[in-house]
Design a protein around this motif. Sequence first.
Motif, PDB file in Angstrom:
ATOM      1  N   ARG A 200       0.840  -1.207   0.000  1.00 20.15           N
ATOM      2  CA  ARG A 200       0.000   0.000   0.000  1.00 20.15           C
ATOM      3  C   ARG A 200       0.871   1.250   0.000  1.00 20.15           C
TER       4      ARG A 200
ATOM      5  N   LEU B 282       2.164   1.829  -3.496  1.00 24.14           N
ATOM      6  CA  LEU B 282       1.131   2.431  -4.346  1.00 24.14           C
ATOM      7  C   LEU B 282       1.007   3.932  -4.077  1.00 24.14           C
ATOM      8  N   ASN B 283       1.145   4.343  -2.808  1.00 26.60           N
ATOM      9  CA  ASN B 283       1.102   5.771  -2.491  1.00 26.60           C
ATOM     10  C   ASN B 283       2.257   6.528  -3.149  1.00 26.60           C
TER      11      ASN B 283
ATOM     12  N   ASP C  56       1.492   6.754  -6.975  1.00 23.03           N
ATOM     13  CA  ASP C  56       0.486   7.741  -7.376  1.00 23.03           C
ATOM     14  C   ASP C  56       0.769   9.137  -6.821  1.00 23.03           C
TER      15      ASP C  56
ATOM     16  N   PRO D 132      -1.648   7.740 -11.171  1.00 24.32           N
ATOM     17  CA  PRO D 132      -0.359   7.049 -11.031  1.00 24.32           C
ATOM     18  C   PRO D 132       0.441   6.927 -12.330  1.00 24.32           C
TER      19      PRO D 132
ATOM     20  N   LEU E 148      -2.977  -0.341  -9.825  1.00 20.84           N
ATOM     21  CA  LEU E 148      -2.651  -1.656  -9.268  1.00 20.84           C
ATOM     22  C   LEU E 148      -3.224  -1.802  -7.869  1.00 20.84           C
ATOM     23  N   THR E 149      -3.228  -3.017  -7.383  1.00 23.78           N
ATOM     24  CA  THR E 149      -3.563  -3.291  -5.990  1.00 23.78           C
ATOM     25  C   THR E 149      -2.269  -3.652  -5.251  1.00 23.78           C
ATOM     26  N   ALA E 150      -2.321  -3.563  -3.945  1.00 25.02           N
ATOM     27  CA  ALA E 150      -1.157  -3.959  -3.147  1.00 25.02           C
ATOM     28  C   ALA E 150      -0.828  -5.427  -3.395  1.00 25.02           C
TER      29      ALA E 150
ATOM     30  N   VAL F 281       1.252  -5.760  -6.468  1.00 26.25           N
ATOM     31  CA  VAL F 281       2.637  -5.344  -6.224  1.00 26.25           C
ATOM     32  C   VAL F 281       3.405  -6.489  -5.576  1.00 26.25           C
TER      33      VAL F 281
END
Length: 189
Positions: free
Chosen positions: A36, A39-40, A43, A70, A76-78, A81
């Motif tokens: 997560r 992802l932060n 984006d 992003p 994407l989702t965690a 990843v």
Amino acid sequence: MNAIDNAVWDAALARLLDDVYAFARTGPRSHDDWGRDVLNVMDRSVTDPRGWRTLEWQIDKAGRKSARPPYPFLPLTAQQVHTWTFPVTACAAAELLASLTQEWFFEARLVRARADRDDVLADACSVLSRFGADADFRTSSDLARTSASPDFLAGELAGGRAFTDHVMDLGLIAVSADEVGVFWSFNAN
């Protein structure tokens, strides 16, 4: 790996990735799930917790306005990843980061054959030292699918699952207790 300061980070990051289509940003660890946090960073919803330099090509700004926040990364989702990346050792991570300084095909100055090979590897080690001796490193490279210590300098770089819309992309994620780093190189289409 030794801890570094802002000046060393800025200089090493610029020497490594300033001349290639790359993304190099860091963010804080705010979740138990580091995916997560990655992802932060992708984006751009977080900033470097130390206020240090980040790199990304200006072309990305136009893409984010017209495509998605992003951009150039896919939404994407965690879990993706986690699943789409593979663990690598600190040594392999440094070799991969050094290799991101070159074009993947038709490269006239492969890192392994360059006179400044040791300097490039030292810069990569300096950048990654920010994350400490206990950091975990992951890559999207298929070379790490079966080994945590592939020789990223020995031959052609291998992409893996695409994280972007580009023809090829290759990345490295650094995860420490306090921060995550995302280093990505793109072969623009």
